[in-house]
Design a protein around this motif. Structure first.
Motif, PDB file in Angstrom:
ATOM      1  N   PRO A 179      68.662  29.450  74.252  1.00 16.06           N
ATOM      2  CA  PRO A 179      70.121  29.557  74.153  1.00 16.06           C
ATOM      3  C   PRO A 179      70.809  28.198  74.214  1.00 16.06           C
ATOM      4  N   GLU A 180      72.035  28.163  73.720  1.00 14.44           N
ATOM      5  CA  GLU A 180      72.854  26.966  73.876  1.00 14.44           C
ATOM      6  C   GLU A 180      73.061  26.691  75.364  1.00 14.44           C
ATOM      7  N   GLY A 181      73.045  25.428  75.714  1.00 18.91           N
ATOM      8  CA  GLY A 181      73.190  25.031  77.108  1.00 18.91           C
ATOM      9  C   GLY A 181      71.880  24.844  77.832  1.00 18.91           C
ATOM     10  N   ALA A 182      70.744  25.270  77.227  1.00 15.98           N
ATOM     11  CA  ALA A 182      69.445  25.125  77.878  1.00 15.98           C
ATOM     12  C   ALA A 182      69.045  23.654  77.946  1.00 15.98           C
ATOM     13  N   LEU A 183      68.377  23.284  79.018  1.00 15.12           N
ATOM     14  CA  LEU A 183      67.798  21.947  79.165  1.00 15.12           C
ATOM     15  C   LEU A 183      66.377  22.003  78.632  1.00 15.12           C
ATOM     16  N   VAL A 184      66.038  21.099  77.702  1.00 14.14           N
ATOM     17  CA  VAL A 184      64.747  21.200  77.022  1.00 14.14           C
ATOM     18  C   VAL A 184      64.052  19.848  76.927  1.00 14.14           C
ATOM     19  N   LEU A 185      62.734  19.897  76.970  1.00  9.95           N
ATOM     20  CA  LEU A 185      61.863  18.740  76.735  1.00  9.95           C
ATOM     21  C   LEU A 185      61.309  18.822  75.328  1.00  9.95           C
ATOM     22  N   HIS A 186      61.166  17.677  74.686  1.00  3.43           N
ATOM     23  CA  HIS A 186      60.609  17.668  73.334  1.00  3.43           C
ATOM     24  C   HIS A 186      60.114  16.261  73.012  1.00  3.43           C
ATOM     25  N   ARG A 187      59.633  16.050  71.794  1.00  2.57           N
ATOM     26  CA  ARG A 187      59.031  14.774  71.392  1.00  2.57           C
ATOM     27  C   ARG A 187      59.874  14.029  70.371  1.00  2.57           C
ATOM     28  N   LEU A 188      61.160  14.330  70.280  1.00  2.00           N
ATOM     29  CA  LEU A 188      62.018  13.716  69.271  1.00  2.00           C
ATOM     30  C   LEU A 188      63.041  12.786  69.924  1.00  2.00           C
ATOM     31  N   GLY A 189      62.512  11.813  70.661  1.00  2.00           N
ATOM     32  CA  GLY A 189      63.361  10.772  71.199  1.00  2.00           C
ATOM     33  C   GLY A 189      63.719   9.745  70.144  1.00  2.00           C
ATOM     34  N   TRP A 190      64.327   8.648  70.560  1.00  2.15           N
ATOM     35  CA  TRP A 190      64.759   7.560  69.686  1.00  2.15           C
ATOM     36  C   TRP A 190      65.872   7.995  68.735  1.00  2.15           C
ATOM     37  N   ARG A 191      66.623   9.012  69.119  1.00  2.00           N
ATOM     38  CA  ARG A 191      67.775   9.487  68.343  1.00  2.00           C
ATOM     39  C   ARG A 191      68.722  10.196  69.309  1.00  2.00           C
ATOM     40  N   GLU A 192      70.000  10.184  68.958  1.00  4.23           N
ATOM     41  CA  GLU A 192      70.988  10.799  69.840  1.00  4.23           C
ATOM     42  C   GLU A 192      70.995  12.312  69.749  1.00  4.23           C
ATOM     43  N   TYR A 193      70.768  12.848  68.553  1.00  2.00           N
ATOM     44  CA  TYR A 193      70.651  14.289  68.346  1.00  2.00           C
ATOM     45  C   TYR A 193      69.313  14.573  67.679  1.00  2.00           C
ATOM     46  N   ALA A 194      68.652  15.637  68.143  1.00  2.00           N
ATOM     47  CA  ALA A 194      67.351  16.000  67.595  1.00  2.00           C
ATOM     48  C   ALA A 194      67.384  17.426  67.073  1.00  2.00           C
ATOM     49  N   MET A 195      66.941  17.606  65.829  1.00  2.00           N
ATOM     50  CA  MET A 195      66.773  18.938  65.260  1.00  2.00           C
ATOM     51  C   MET A 195      65.314  19.319  65.440  1.00  2.00           C
ATOM     52  N   ALA A 196      65.060  20.372  66.195  1.00  2.00           N
ATOM     53  CA  ALA A 196      63.681  20.713  66.542  1.00  2.00           C
ATOM     54  C   ALA A 196      63.401  22.176  66.276  1.00  2.00           C
ATOM     55  N   GLU A 197      62.161  22.464  65.960  1.00  2.00           N
ATOM     56  CA  GLU A 197      61.710  23.850  65.908  1.00  2.00           C
ATOM     57  C   GLU A 197      61.681  24.378  67.341  1.00  2.00           C
ATOM     58  N   ALA A 198      62.220  25.558  67.536  1.00  2.00           N
ATOM     59  CA  ALA A 198      62.278  26.124  68.882  1.00  2.00           C
ATOM     60  C   ALA A 198      60.884  26.257  69.492  1.00  2.00           C
ATOM     61  N   SER A 199      59.891  26.474  68.652  1.00  2.00           N
ATOM     62  CA  SER A 199      58.528  26.627  69.149  1.00  2.00           C
ATOM     63  C   SER A 199      57.927  25.318  69.657  1.00  2.00           C
ATOM     64  N   ALA A 200      58.567  24.187  69.333  1.00  2.00           N
ATOM     65  CA  ALA A 200      58.011  22.877  69.682  1.00  2.00           C
ATOM     66  C   ALA A 200      58.691  22.255  70.900  1.00  2.00           C
ATOM     67  N   ILE A 201      59.574  22.992  71.560  1.00  2.00           N
ATOM     68  CA  ILE A 201      60.260  22.461  72.725  1.00  2.00           C
ATOM     69  C   ILE A 201      59.946  23.311  73.945  1.00  2.00           C
ATOM     70  N   ARG A 202      60.250  22.765  75.113  1.00  2.00           N
ATOM     71  CA  ARG A 202      60.001  23.505  76.354  1.00  2.00           C
ATOM     72  C   ARG A 202      61.282  23.564  77.170  1.00  2.00           C
ATOM     73  N   VAL A 203      61.720  24.764  77.483  1.00  2.00           N
ATOM     74  CA  VAL A 203      62.894  24.950  78.337  1.00  2.00           C
ATOM     75  C   VAL A 203      62.480  24.690  79.779  1.00  2.00           C
ATOM     76  N   VAL A 204      63.276  23.877  80.492  1.00  2.00           N
ATOM     77  CA  VAL A 204      62.927  23.514  81.861  1.00  2.00           C
ATOM     78  C   VAL A 204      64.076  23.850  82.805  1.00  2.00           C
ATOM     79  N   ASP A 205      63.772  23.833  84.088  1.00  2.00           N
ATOM     80  CA  ASP A 205      64.740  24.175  85.130  1.00  2.00           C
ATOM     81  C   ASP A 205      65.652  22.974  85.391  1.00  2.00           C
ATOM     82  N   PRO A 206      66.954  23.089  85.164  1.00  2.00           N
ATOM     83  CA  PRO A 206      67.846  21.946  85.382  1.00  2.00           C
ATOM     84  C   PRO A 206      68.024  21.577  86.846  1.00  2.00           C
TER      85      PRO A 206
END
Length: 338
Positions: free
Chosen positions: A92-119
């Motif tokens: 959902p919008e507002g979720a805190l997520v980990l992913h591998r698309l750093g080095w950019r201010e906004y990242a477009m990611a496949e939902a399957s490639a990110i991990r939702v974490v506890d804020p």
């Protein structure tokens, strides 16, 4: 949520350096920020990780255990951020997520490639970018740390080394010592991180300094450096010693030129020493176990997370070069948004 920023900044590799990179080998570009397609999420990055191994990806050296950065393409690496637009009901919008698309201010990611974490798990979201899992896996799964072991950690004031020494102590090591690159860092390693002893590797012959702080020898060496420190550790290792080969700062600082390696391997044979290379990707199965322990150690005040925060994506290339030159203490992250 409607994304009002239609373009955002990213860092690309502009040239493959011959040797140690220069700032001119990077470029800051503006990129469009599209709406996510089905199964995608748009993440506003908050923090991105700066890792020494990225220098190897820039040089595209043969044999590195990670994909190289492509010239003319946006660089990548660990980042954490907030989902600002989602086309996947599981993220959902507002979720805190980990992913591998750093080095950019906004990242477009496949939902399957990110991990939702506890804020609320850590005081800052940047804590998720720490190298604790690398240190934990290296000590446990790779080096087989045992209660009472004497442990030597190189680059002990760095992100991985600082965690490795503290975790070794928490897991029952009998003595933990480290090397660092300045007197100030040595004081930090002993006074803040709780190592039993440490030394500046510039001050005297390495094997001589090691013997002074570990008169009974080394059982486990967590190697972040290679080169002369690896050779000295082998010289001082006990029979049956175990070495976890994690990093190669000596080679990275030389611009990719091979170092002299472990040198004479006869002592390795005679002492029945185990040398084993690894990466965090080999041990992701330990993430949940380590996460539980880390949160407890932090809550109990038993473990210190040392962090250097650099503000602004435009400063990320300099932060990477300065990190490898030894200018920072602890984990280095770039803050992209508050």
């Amino acid at each position: 949520m409607t994304v009002t920023t239609r373009t955002a900044r990213a860092v690309q590799l502009s040239a493959r350096p011959d040797g140690f990179p220069e700032l001119s080998d990077f470029r800051l570009v503006e990129q469009p920020v599209p709406d996510p397609a089905r199964g995608q999420v748009l993440v506003r990055n908050m923090y991105m990780s700066i890792d020494p191994g990225m220098l190897m990806q820039i040089g595209a050296y043969p044999g590195i255990p990670m994909p190289p950065f492509a010239v003319g393409a946006t660089m990548f690496g660990d980042a954490i951020g907030e989902v600002v637009a989602s086309a996947d009901p599981n993220v959902p919008e507002g979720a805190l997520v980990l992913h591998r698309l750093g080095w950019r201010e906004y990242a477009m990611a496949e939902a399957s490639a990110i991990r939702v974490v506890d804020p609320g798990a850590y005081p800052s979201p940047s804590s998720y970018l720490g190298f604790g899992l690398v240190a934990y896996a290296g000590l446990t799964a790779v080096a087989g740390l045992r209660a009472g072991d004497t442990v030597f950690v190189s680059s002990a004031a760095g992100a991985t080394g600082g965690m490795a020494g503290q975790i070794a102590r928490l897991l029952g090591a009998g003595r933990v010592v480290g090397s660092a690159g300045s007197a100030e860092k040595v004081r930090h390693v002993i006074g803040e991180l709780g190592f039993d002893a440490a030394f500046d590797y510039h001050d005297a012959p390495l094997a001589e300094q090691l013997r002074a702080v570990v008169p009974n020898g080394i059982d486990v060496y967590f190697d972040n450096v290679g080169g002369a420190q690896l050779r000295a550790a082998i010289e001082v290792m006990n029979v049956g010693g175990r070495i976890a080969l994690c990093g190669a700062l000596t080679r990275q600082r030389s611009g990719g030129l091979p170092d002299e390696g472990p040198g004479d391997l006869l002592p390795v044979i005679g002492k029945r020493i185990t040398l084993r290379g690894f990466t965090m990707l080999d041990h992701l199965d330990l993430a949940a176990e380590f996460g539980q322990r880390l949160r407890r150690w932090i809550a109990d005040g038993q473990l210190v997370q040392t962090e250097t925060v650099v503000d602004g994506l435009e400063n990320a290339p300099r932060a990477l070069l300065d990190l490898v030159r030894g200018h920072y203490t602890g984990k280095v992250v770039v803050r992209l948004a508050r």
